[in-house]
Design an enzyme around this catalytic site. Structure first.
Site, PDB file in Angstrom:
ATOM      1  N   GLN A 117       3.075   9.678   1.249  1.00 24.28           N
ATOM      2  CA  GLN A 117       4.319   9.196   1.127  1.00 24.28           C
ATOM      3  C   GLN A 117       4.996   9.444  -0.254  1.00 24.28           C
ATOM      4  OE1 GLN A 117       2.627   5.016   2.372  1.00 24.28           O
ATOM      5  NE2 GLN A 117       4.731   4.990   3.262  1.00 24.28           N
TER       6      GLN A 117
ATOM      7  N   HIS B 124      -2.947   0.723   8.357  1.00 26.59           N
ATOM      8  CA  HIS B 124      -1.431   1.345   8.241  1.00 26.59           C
ATOM      9  C   HIS B 124      -1.312   2.688   7.469  1.00 26.59           C
ATOM     10  CE1 HIS B 124       2.883   0.940   7.935  1.00 26.59           C
ATOM     11  NE2 HIS B 124       2.780   1.907   6.691  1.00 26.59           N
ATOM     12  N   GLU B 125      -2.160   2.618   6.114  1.00 27.11           N
ATOM     13  CA  GLU B 125      -2.337   3.522   5.204  1.00 27.11           C
ATOM     14  C   GLU B 125      -3.215   4.826   5.795  1.00 27.11           C
ATOM     15  OE1 GLU B 125      -0.058   3.368   3.021  1.00 27.11           O
ATOM     16  OE2 GLU B 125       0.128   1.393   3.130  1.00 27.11           O
TER      17      GLU B 125
ATOM     18  N   GLY C  82       0.816  -1.001   0.060  1.00 25.64           N
ATOM     19  CA  GLY C  82       0.091   0.115   0.111  1.00 25.64           C
ATOM     20  C   GLY C  82       0.754   1.200   0.027  1.00 25.64           C
TER      21      GLY C  82
ATOM     22  N   HIS D  20      -0.943   6.878   7.844  1.00 21.49           N
ATOM     23  CA  HIS D  20      -0.501   7.844   7.038  1.00 21.49           C
ATOM     24  C   HIS D  20      -1.045   9.100   6.857  1.00 21.49           C
ATOM     25  CE1 HIS D  20       3.868   6.174   6.517  1.00 21.49           C
ATOM     26  NE2 HIS D  20       3.098   4.941   6.065  1.00 21.49           N
TER      27      HIS D  20
ATOM     28  N   CYS E 272       7.263  -0.335   6.875  1.00 23.20           N
ATOM     29  CA  CYS E 272       6.980   0.750   6.189  1.00 23.20           C
ATOM     30  C   CYS E 272       7.713   1.185   4.958  1.00 23.20           C
ATOM     31  CB  CYS E 272       6.688   1.819   7.182  1.00 23.20           C
ATOM     32  SG  CYS E 272       6.144   3.546   6.472  1.00 23.20           S
ATOM     33  N   LEU E 273       7.231   1.655   4.047  1.00 26.93           N
ATOM     34  CA  LEU E 273       8.223   2.110   2.819  1.00 26.93           C
ATOM     35  C   LEU E 273       8.738   3.267   3.244  1.00 26.93           C
ATOM     36  CD1 LEU E 273       5.740   1.393  -0.128  1.00 26.93           C
ATOM     37  CD2 LEU E 273       7.801  -0.184   0.616  1.00 26.93           C
TER      38      LEU E 273
END
Length: 181
Positions: A64, A145-146, A59, A149, A103-104
């Site tokens: 991000q 998670h998204e 995702g 953000h 996490c990216l």
């Protein structure tokens, strides 16, 4: 090799679709609601999907890639449906599930995080249709998670003090910041 990046028309400055990493202020600011679902938003989502695929993520939230808007894209597996959720909200949660989460925006770091096992999330798709997602386990975790953000919340805030100190030491070292003690 970089993938296709569609141009974004105004109102935003051009988006370069590079991932933003820990330390970038856009990651800790709550994103604003998306107003009109137009070509700008569709182009943003398309570019985010390409970035997500390049980075090997499940995702990706708009902050991000430096855009403070409330939308994210996700795809749980290579053959799965690619979904975009605009202005998401969690309507209901149930249960608990602990799982290693990364996490990216903080690559290479994984933490055992407890989240609700099941959620009911609502929002809108790119065509302006209401979306209602009943998700459990991995999908529920990805959506939460998204959504974090979009609220300016990073995994670091979900860690206990010892885990947070350890993670910050690694992140500061990567960023070239001197770590005391």
């Amino acid at each position: 090799r970089r993938g296709y990046r569609p141009p974004l028309p105004v109102p935003w400055p051009p988006v370069d679709y590079r991932l933003r990493y820990w330390g970038d202020p856009v990651l800790t600011e709550p994103a604003s609601e998306v107003g009109d679902l137009d070509g700008t938003i569709a182009a943003l989502a398309e570019g985010m999907v390409a970035t997500m695929h390049e980075a090997g993520g499940l995702g990706l939230a708009a902050p991000q890639v430096g855009v403070g808007k409330r939308l994210f894209v996700y795809q749980l597996d290579e053959d799965g449906e690619i979904r975009t959720i605009v202005n998401p909200t969690v309507a209901e949660t149930d249960g608990e599930w602990e799982f290693e989460e990364g996490c990216l925006s903080m690559p290479g770091l994984y933490f055992p995080i407890v989240r609700p096992r099941r959620i009911h999330l609502t929002g809108w798709d790119l065509d302006g249709r209401e979306v209602s997602v009943e998700a459990d386990e991995l999908e529920a975790r990805c959506l939460q998670h998204e959504l974090d953000h979009l609220d300016g919340v990073l995994l670091l805030s979900l860690l206990d003090d010892r885990q947070r100190r350890k993670a910050l030491k690694v992140l500061r070292r990567r960023a070239g910041v001197t770590v005391g003690g």
